[in-house]
Each structure stands twice: as structure tokens, then as C-alpha cells.
Design an enzyme around this catalytic site. Structure first.
Site, PDB file in Angstrom:
ATOM      1  N   TYR A 162      14.957  32.829  -8.081  1.00 46.88           N
ATOM      2  CA  TYR A 162      16.130  33.422  -7.804  1.00 46.88           C
ATOM      3  C   TYR A 162      17.343  32.867  -8.729  1.00 46.88           C
ATOM      4  CZ  TYR A 162      20.896  34.627  -6.252  1.00 46.88           C
ATOM      5  OH  TYR A 162      22.365  34.847  -6.388  1.00 46.88           O
ATOM      6  N   ARG A 169      20.695  36.049 -16.162  1.00 48.86           N
ATOM      7  CA  ARG A 169      21.673  37.009 -16.049  1.00 48.86           C
ATOM      8  C   ARG A 169      23.072  36.380 -16.537  1.00 48.86           C
ATOM      9  NH1 ARG A 169      23.627  39.023 -10.083  1.00 48.86           N
ATOM     10  NH2 ARG A 169      23.479  36.916  -9.856  1.00 48.86           N
ATOM     11  N   TYR A 222      30.221  28.668  -7.154  1.00 46.20           N
ATOM     12  CA  TYR A 222      29.213  28.192  -6.012  1.00 46.20           C
ATOM     13  C   TYR A 222      28.971  26.576  -7.064  1.00 46.20           C
ATOM     14  CZ  TYR A 222      27.910  31.636  -3.039  1.00 46.20           C
ATOM     15  OH  TYR A 222      27.732  32.848  -2.082  1.00 46.20           O
ATOM     16  N   GLU A 341      20.929  40.675   5.390  1.00 42.68           N
ATOM     17  CA  GLU A 341      22.115  40.838   4.417  1.00 42.68           C
ATOM     18  C   GLU A 341      22.502  42.344   4.331  1.00 42.68           C
ATOM     19  OE1 GLU A 341      21.965  38.911   0.321  1.00 42.68           O
ATOM     20  OE2 GLU A 341      22.329  40.741  -0.416  1.00 42.68           O
TER      21      GLU A 341
END
Ligand code: 3EB
Length: 354
Positions: A162, A169, A222, A341
Site C-alpha cells: 500500500y 500515486r 499523515y 471501512e
């Protein structure tokens, strides 16, 4: 510019083509559950008969025996036009006057050298291709991305996959001169089966308003403990055009500040995620300057990490949202300690001051 309302709809896999046509004008969406042959067939029927761009996500549905499709319906007669984009036509898109939906699936095996993690390069290429489409089509503003990546929590080359995805990205946003920390679109990122990355996008001709959650640190801020590049998404996007509004809420989990809460307690994670949904809806109504959306009315879909938790999740959702059906799929979530989620969307008519 006149915008038409858009809404997500969940369609059972056994719907026939005629009932799809009667249901209105479909822009696109995804069938959840590739393994079911019915999934591929429905995606094809939707593509051919309803002129929509329909992806197939290789994921295990817990909602209906044969899975379901989540489709975005636009009001009015259309026209909805459809096309392909990219050097090999790997992107399928569909658009009406005010919105575009596109999807592509890239096999990671065609990137990299087979020895190192190729997910960063694959994510980079996927976003490059989609941004190129947005720029060429005039729908330059992404509103919502969906990301489905295989083996999302597995470590490769010393980094969780991830987090590799986030690096690729992030780089694509920077390269396309779309600053990752300036009101990025809404998104979700979940695990899927197979070896291919699927990315879908909903985009508009005007910029959406990014909505953050006061209970949470913005994901694009983050700290580095979650990886070298932060994830690029806003908690929700509010898209207004003409007299209609669309709210799309990103994947929402049991995170407060930037930390996971209720580790090991799925029911408490469901509750915390729903508190976050409430906070985002409130922030969205505030951003709109009018009370457009309510939690009860949202169209939702949720992801459950452990199939054994399905009943506990259903029970908790029923308790909190007795009138809202929430289709479930089994999926890995982007932090190993997240068990649940949920994502949501709704459309509304704007009250215009006379
Ligand atoms: C979170 O809040 C949970 O990487 O695009 C939610 C929504 C999450 C989108 C993404 C990740 C993403 O950080 C994970």
C-alpha cells in the site's frame, strides 16, 4: 452549465438488460465479484446495452450470493457517450454533459523486472493515463478515485505494498501539476485478488470542494510513520454544478487523529467509522452552506477484512443505521489493524437563493 443529478445504485447481478435500460441512464461503475461468471456477463451487458463504462473488481462480495454492481445513474436522457483512451485503449470511459466516469486495469506483471515490487510503477502509470484522459476530455477535475490493489498489506522490498502504491500515486499527482496537498479528490484503496491494479475515477468540468474531517488529521498530512509518501485524498468531495450537488465520502475507518482506534474490536471500529461519517456529513453541509445531506439517506458500501466478522458488522450497522442497506464485500484494508471501512455517497438539489 446544467448539471444532472447523479446517484450510486446497487444492482443485483441477475438484473436483465431491459430492467437496466428502464432504470435510466448509467454512466459507469463496477461489478464486485469477478469470480462469478455472472459478474463478467453483467459488466458486458451494462457496457453494451446501457452504454456505461463498467469495471470488474476481483473481490469477494458478502452482500448477495452472486455479488452486485454499483452503478452511477445520471438523470435525463443523456446522451452518454463512450470511448477508449491510452496507447492500447486500456482506459474505458463514459460521459454525459457534466460528468465522466473512467476505469482501467493494469497488470503489475507488465511493469518492472519481476524481482522488485512493481506496484509503484503500475500506480504511477495508471494515474498518468487517467490524468491524460482528464486533460484531453475537458473533465479535468477528479472528484473521486477508487483503487483496488492485490496483496495490499504484503511487504515487498522492505515496504508494505500500500505504501509503494502511495509513492507512485503521489508522484503522478506531482508530475501532472496537481499538488497532492491542495484539495485532492475523495478516494478509497482496498485489497483485491489477482495481479492487477484497478483504478476508477469520476471527474467533472468544474472543481469539487474538498471536505475534511475535524476528528482526523488530513490523510495527505499523515506523518512518515505511515510511509514515505502520504496517501493523496480528501475525506470527501462536494461537487456542485447547476442546481445539483453530489457528495462522495472517501473510505472511512476507525481512525481518530491519525491513529487506528479499537484494535481487535470490529464492532467498536464500525461505531468509530460511523462517527467519522457523521462528522464528514456535518462538515459537508457546512461547506455547502445548507443542510443537504443526512447520514440516514446516504448510499453506502462497506469492506470487512475477516469474513468471520460479517455477522458482527451487520448487527452493528443495523443497530446504528436501521433503515440503510449496506452491501458488504470482503477486502483487505490499507492498514493491517483496520477491520472495517465504509464509504458513502448521495446527491441533492441545491436551494438557490432567488
Ligand atoms: C484512512 O483513513 C484509511 O489511500 O486512497 C481511506 C480512504 C484510506 C482512501 C487511499 C485510504 C485511502 O487513512 C485508509
Amino acid at each position: 452549465m446544467q448539471c444532472q443529478p447523479i446517484e450510486p445504485f446497487v444492482v443485483p447481478l441477475d438484473s436483465d438488460a431491459r430492467s437496466l435500460e428502464e432504470a435510466g441512464c448509467w454512466l459507469g461503475g463496477a461489478v464486485y465479484g469477478q469470480r462469478a461468471v455472472a459478474g463478467r456477463q453483467l459488466a458486458q451487458r451494462i457496457g453494451e446495452r446501457a452504454a456505461a463504462a463498467c469495471a470488474v473488481v476481483d473481490i469477494v462480495p458478502l452482500a448477495a450470493a452472486h455479488g452486485f454492481a454499483e452503478l452511477w445513474r445520471v438523470a435525463g436522457e443523456g446522451p452518454v457517450t463512450q470511448g477508449r483512451h491510452g496507447p492500447n485503449g486500456e482506459i474505458t470511459w463514459s460521459a454525459d454533459a457534466s460528468l465522466l466516469f473512467a476505469h482501467l486495469t493494469l497488470d503489475e506483471q507488465s511493469f518492472g523486472d519481476g524481482r522488485h515490487c512493481a506496484l509503484e510503477a503500475t500506480a504511477h502509470a495508471a494515474y498518468q493515463g487517467l490524468f491524460d484522459l482528464l486533460e484531453h476530455s475537458g473533465f479535468i477535475h477528479p472528484i473521486r478515485f477508487w483503487n483496488y490493489l492485490p496483496r495490499i498489506n504484503v511487504d515487498e522490498d522492505g515496504l508494505e505494498r500500500y505504501r509503494h502504491f502511495n509513492v507512485g500515486r503521489h508522484a503522478a499527482f506531482v508530475e501532472a501539476r496537481r499538488p497532492p496537498d491542495a484539495s485532492p479528490p475523495a478516494a478509497c484503496a482496498l485489497g483485491c485478488s489477482g495481479t492487477a491494479l484497478t483504478v476508477m475515477v469520476l471527474a467533472g468540468r468544474v472543481a469539487p470542494t474538498a471536505v475534511e474531517n475535524p476528528r482526523q488529521v488530513s490523510a495527505y498530512r499523515y506523518p512518515q510513520q505511515y510511509g514515505p509518501c502520504p496517501p493523496t485524498f480528501s475525506r470527501a468531495a462536494l461537487y456542485r454544478s447547476g442546481t445539483s450537488a453530489l457528495l462522495t465520502i472517501s473510505g472511512t475507518a476507525s481512525i481518530v487523529g491519525h491513529e487506528t482506534l479499537h484494535i481487535g474490536d470490529v464492532a467498536a471500529q464500525v461505531d468509530e467509522a460511523l462517527r467519522n461519517i457523521e462528522a464528514v456529513v456535518e462538515a459537508a453541509n457546512h461547506a455547502a452552506g445548507q443542510s443537504l445531506f443526512s447520514v440516514d439517506g446516504l448510499k453506502m458500501k462497506a469492506y470487512v477484512r475477516n469474513a468471520a466478522d460479517t455477522e458482527a458488522v451487520r448487527r452493528q450497522l443495523k443497530l446504528r443505521l436501521p433503515a440503510t442497506p449496506v452491501p458488504l464485500v470482503r477486502a483487505d484494508i490499507c492498514r493491517a489493524n483496520l477491520l472495517f471501512e465504509i464509504e458513502a455517497a448521495d446527491s441533492a438539489m441545491l436551494r438557490t437563493s432567488a
